[in-house]
Enzyme design. Structure first.
Site, PDB file in Angstrom:
ATOM      1  N   ARG A 126      -1.981   7.186  47.335  1.00  0.00           N
ATOM      2  CA  ARG A 126      -2.457   6.767  48.654  1.00  0.00           C
ATOM      3  C   ARG A 126      -2.069   7.805  49.711  1.00  0.00           C
ATOM      4  NH1 ARG A 126      -1.200   0.799  50.388  1.00  0.00           N
ATOM      5  NH2 ARG A 126      -2.705   1.391  52.009  1.00  0.00           N
ATOM      6  N   CYS A 186       4.268   3.092  56.406  1.00  0.00           N
ATOM      7  CA  CYS A 186       3.684   2.823  55.091  1.00  0.00           C
ATOM      8  C   CYS A 186       2.250   2.384  55.319  1.00  0.00           C
ATOM      9  CB  CYS A 186       4.506   1.762  54.350  1.00  0.00           C
ATOM     10  SG  CYS A 186       4.698   0.207  55.250  1.00  0.00           S
TER      11      CYS A 186
END
Length: 281
Positions: free
Chosen positions: A177, A235
């Protein structure tokens, strides 16, 4: 109160007097389910109160991201309903890598409640070591906590971008990611330019327990953190990055900033740049 508590110490504290007994929060949650409330009904630490991440530990999703900070008044109401009281320790646990429990730890610290810890090893360690479990839902006496935001530093998008240039901004997501190879949840793939990848899974060992302060300190040194350098974390939505803040505190670097909106906020604005690949960019 130290950021972590062992199952042995928690069991001893729960067997003490009412005045010294901590409030225990079960914050089990999974992005793809099953619901943590189902796990709670199947068994939990005796006396633990289930607290839902989406409903209590975050505000409504929207412009602020998928898990923005809750409204202080709402948080105070919900924490009081869970029995959180001024001056009484709180212990949070999940059944994964401790990152959701770290969100509860961070949020209580942000709210001005310093007596809070994460159960090292979580629910798995509690059951593996033979401690008792219960299926009875908790009915706590209402608490009296007063939420006073500001106990932990929060970064906005501009501050996160500046920190990536002038300090160290850690991206807690898994490498695919971060690199922009996949993005299953948020509008765009990639990472904040200049951010360094520090997957939150690296904070715990194969046994599910948090790594030692020495191991964590070495990890952050390898990631480029220099003594006295400003550091922050983000995050996908501000949850797992809380575990980076906790790990930094364990490693001797307290006061790290949290970009609460994280990538779910950053990626909503097409004017904000996105870097790809495994290098900071």
């Amino acid at each position: 109160m130290r950021p972590l508590i062992s199952t042995t110490d928690l069991a001893a504290a729960l067997g003490g007097t009412d005045a010294a007994r901590p409030v225990v929060l079960d914050v089990r949650w999974r992005l793809a389910g099953p619901p943590g409330a189902d796990s709670y009904r199947e068994g939990h630490v005796p006396g633990a109160v289930f607290v839902d991440l989406d409903r209590v530990l975050a505000g409504d999703p929207g412009e602020g991201g998928r898990h923005p900070l809750p409204d202080p008044a709402d948080l105070q109401r919900d924490l009081r309903a869970a029995g959180v009281r001024t001056g009484v320790p709180v212990v949070a646990y999940d059944d994964a890598d401790g990152s959701v429990a770290a969100r509860a730890w961070w949020l209580l610290r942000w709210a001005g409640h310093d007596e809070v810890a994460v159960l090292d090893g979580g629910y798995a360690a509690w059951t593996a070591q033979g401690h008792p479990v219960s299926t009875e839902p908790a009915s706590p006496e209402p608490g009296d906590i007063t939420v006073r935001p500001g106990g932990m530093p929060v970064l906005d998008a501009d501050e996160a971008a500046a920190l990536a240039r002038d300090g160290l901004l850690l991206d807690a997501r898994a490498t695919p990611r971060y690199a922009g190879e996949t993005e299953p949840v948020d509008p765009r793939a990639g990472h904040i330019p200049g951010a360094v990848n520090a997957p939150f899974a690296g904070h715990v060992g194969e046994d599910g327990h948090w790594r030692t302060p020495e191991q964590l300190a070495a990890r952050f040194t390898e990631l480029g953190l220099r003594p006295g350098e400003p550091v922050g974390a983000y995050c996908g939505s501000g949850v797992t990055a809380s575990s980076v803040v906790l790990a930094l505190e364990l490693a001797g670097h307290p006061g790290a900033g949290l970009y609460a909106g994280s990538w779910s906020h950053w990626s909503r604005d097409p004017q904000r740049p996105a870097a790809t690949g495994t290098l900071p960019g």
